[in-house]
Write an enzyme that holds these catalytic residues in place. Structure first.
Site, mmCIF file in Angstrom:
data_model
loop_
_atom_site.group_PDB
_atom_site.id
_atom_site.type_symbol
_atom_site.label_atom_id
_atom_site.label_comp_id
_atom_site.label_asym_id
_atom_site.label_seq_id
_atom_site.Cartn_x
_atom_site.Cartn_y
_atom_site.Cartn_z
ATOM 1 N N GLY A 70 0.805 -1.216 0.000
ATOM 2 C CA GLY A 70 0.000 0.000 0.000
ATOM 3 C C GLY A 70 0.841 1.271 0.000
ATOM 4 N N THR A 71 1.894 1.298 0.788
ATOM 5 C CA THR A 71 2.709 2.510 0.913
ATOM 6 C C THR A 71 3.314 2.908 -0.428
ATOM 7 O OG1 THR A 71 3.220 1.910 3.188
ATOM 8 C CG2 THR A 71 4.676 3.519 2.148
ATOM 9 N N ASN A 151 -8.215 3.364 8.814
ATOM 10 C CA ASN A 151 -7.686 2.133 9.403
ATOM 11 C C ASN A 151 -7.752 2.097 10.911
ATOM 12 O OD1 ASN A 151 -5.624 4.191 8.655
ATOM 13 N ND2 ASN A 151 -4.354 2.970 10.011
ATOM 14 N N GLN A 179 -7.777 -0.588 3.318
ATOM 15 C CA GLN A 179 -8.602 -1.298 4.302
ATOM 16 C C GLN A 179 -9.901 -1.843 3.725
ATOM 17 O OE1 GLN A 179 -7.872 -2.257 7.371
ATOM 18 N NE2 GLN A 179 -5.922 -1.179 7.569
ATOM 19 N N ALA A 200 -2.070 -6.867 -0.308
ATOM 20 C CA ALA A 200 -2.545 -8.246 -0.167
ATOM 21 C C ALA A 200 -2.664 -8.707 1.282
ATOM 22 C CB ALA A 200 -1.610 -9.180 -0.933
ATOM 23 N N THR A 237 12.618 -7.122 -10.778
ATOM 24 C CA THR A 237 12.007 -8.438 -10.957
ATOM 25 C C THR A 237 10.794 -8.567 -10.045
ATOM 26 O OG1 THR A 237 14.140 -9.345 -11.562
ATOM 27 C CG2 THR A 237 12.469 -10.931 -10.859
ATOM 28 N N CYS A 326 0.714 0.450 12.442
ATOM 29 C CA CYS A 326 1.836 0.913 11.635
ATOM 30 C C CYS A 326 2.704 1.888 12.410
ATOM 31 C CB CYS A 326 1.331 1.552 10.354
ATOM 32 S SG CYS A 326 0.259 0.450 9.446
HETATM 33 C C1 LIG Z 1 -5.080 2.720 5.170
HETATM 34 C C2 LIG Z 1 -3.700 2.192 4.962
HETATM 35 N N1 LIG Z 1 -2.943 2.686 3.963
HETATM 36 C C3 LIG Z 1 -1.716 2.236 3.719
HETATM 37 C C4 LIG Z 1 -1.151 1.254 4.495
HETATM 38 C C5 LIG Z 1 0.217 0.771 4.183
HETATM 39 O O1 LIG Z 1 0.176 -0.463 3.518
HETATM 40 P P1 LIG Z 1 1.483 -1.393 3.453
HETATM 41 O O2 LIG Z 1 1.796 -1.805 4.844
HETATM 42 O O3 LIG Z 1 1.069 -2.548 2.577
HETATM 43 O O4 LIG Z 1 2.568 -0.598 2.826
HETATM 44 C C6 LIG Z 1 -1.883 0.718 5.567
HETATM 45 C C7 LIG Z 1 -1.293 -0.290 6.480
HETATM 46 O O5 LIG Z 1 -1.651 -0.417 7.616
HETATM 47 C C8 LIG Z 1 -3.200 1.196 5.801
HETATM 48 O O6 LIG Z 1 -3.951 0.712 6.781
#
Ligand SMILES: Cc1ncc(COP(=O)(O)O)c(C=O)c1O
Length: 383
Positions: A70-71, A151, A179, A200, A237, A326
């Protein structure tokens, strides 16, 4: 007993997902960029995964770009919108995940964009009149970035409503759907969003893999330069088995989405009802009417000490989170609760986030409630 109620942080991988990944861990090791049969085999697995995800979201396969999660997907969308799509102004909210908030702030600090924060109410809901005002006043090309579901507190936006507002003002729209991906159905032929995100590990897939949906109307240049993977969008890759596992996880999520939703929502309701019965002073954070069914965030009585309660629950075998996992360990409290109710959050007791998955049971809810109540009423965690 071990109870995992931290599914918003990450979910356990589904056994079927591991099974789908195994051939690519054991046998099929070719580099997907190689033209020989070993490479063709793995390339085909990646493209099958892309097609499957695109079909579930009702978009076309080239609109799906695989990332490390996600990040990275959030960063790619926000930074790409600035460097390649002429965005000079970002509208976001202070309750966004740091993957969005810190990225937008960093871009504003380096002078690339002007940053506006949309007003929220005490439940974390976006003030859409204020959003319209900000868009009307903006003279520069604007990107609106607002998460589909928060989240920490679970408050959701109406994706269609926000996308229509953005469209009416000619703004680009990015929504962090980390989420909700795999938990709500999406129809991207209807929803006018330019960028959307999946990770994922939030829907029983593997960690370290995700994707960015890039609407075909916009074109981004690579953020990571190198080889020509991902149609030159993201060099390196590919995370082959991760991608295969992610597609399988999303297929499983869609197979019985309504069934999972009903089951998980009933667990959340059970926990809320039982906790409120036992602890009448407890308050529920976020918007209960429009809320992510996997998340329950409560503020405990002022006398409770969060760190001791979480420690005791951990000993009981119960995993929960005090805000966003996080940023766990940073001990700075929740930026989300601070943003929506600065004064009250500062004086109220600690908040706990319970987050559920299809693997949880009513018995686990009862066990957790029993332990929380015992620790609080038994005064073990009183200041
Ligand atoms: C709303 C939201 N965005 C982004 C992220 C980041 O995703 P990732 O940990 O896969 O980089 C999270 C992870 O908790 C999240 O809850």
């Amino acid at each position: 007993m071990k109870v995992y109620f931290d599914n918003a942080a990450t979910t356990p991988m589904a056994p079927e997902v591991l099974e789908a990944m195994m051939p690519y861990l054991r046998e099929h090791h070719g580099n997907p960029s190689s033209t020989h049969q070993f490479g063709r085999k793995t390339k085909s697995a990646i493209e099958t995964a892309r097609k499957s995800i695109a079909k579930l979201l009702n978009c076309s396969p080239p609109e799906i770009c695989f990332t490390s999660g996600g990040t990275e997907a959030d960063n790619t969308a926000i930074r790409g919108a600035i460097t390649q799509l002429g965005v000079k102004h970002i509208i976001t909210a202070p309750t966004e995940h740091h993957a969005v908030l810190h990225t937008a702030q960093a871009c504003a600090e380096s002078g690339d964009v002007r940053l506006s924060m949309v007003r929220l109410d005490a439940k974390g809901r976006v003030d859409t009149d204020h959003l319209r005002e900000l868009l009307t006043a903006a003279e520069e090309k604007t990107l609106v970035t607002l998460m589909h579901a928060n989240n920490e507190i679970g408050t959701m936006i109406d994706l269609d409503e926000i996308s229509e507002i953005c469209e009416a003002h000619g703004a680009l729209f990015h929504s962090d759907t980390v989420q909700t991906m795999g938990h709500f159905p999406f129809d991207l032929a209807k929803t006018k969003v330019h960028f959307m995100v999946g990770a994922a590990h939030k829907f029983h897939g593997p960690k370290g893999v995700g994707f960015l949906y890039i609407n075909r109307e916009v074109h981004l240049e690579p953020l990571i330069h190198g080889g020509s993977q991902e149609r030159k969008m993201r060099a390196g890759t590919e995370n082959l088995y991760g991608i295969v596992g992610m597609a399988k996880a999303l297929e499983l999520a869609y197979e019985n989405m309504e069934g999972h939703r009903a089951r998980i929502a009933s667990l959340k309701q059970r926990m809320k009802t039982k906790l409120k019965e036992a602890l009448p002073e407890l308050s529920v954070n976020g918007c209960e009417e429009r809320s992510l069914y996997t998340v329950l965030n409560v503020t405990l009585p002022e006398t409770a000490q969060a760190d001791i309660l979480l420690f005791l629950m951990d000993i009981d075998g119960i995993a929960v989170s005090s805000g966003s996992a996080c940023s766990s360990g940073s001990n700075q409290g929740s930026h989300v609760l601070r943003a929506i109710a600065a004064d009250e959050a500062a004086s109220a007791g600690p908040s706990i986030r319970f987050s559920f998955s299809r693997y949880n049971t009513p018995e686990e809810v009862d066990y957790a409630v029993e332990k929380v109540v015992k620790h609080l009423v038994g005064k073990e965690v009183v200041k």
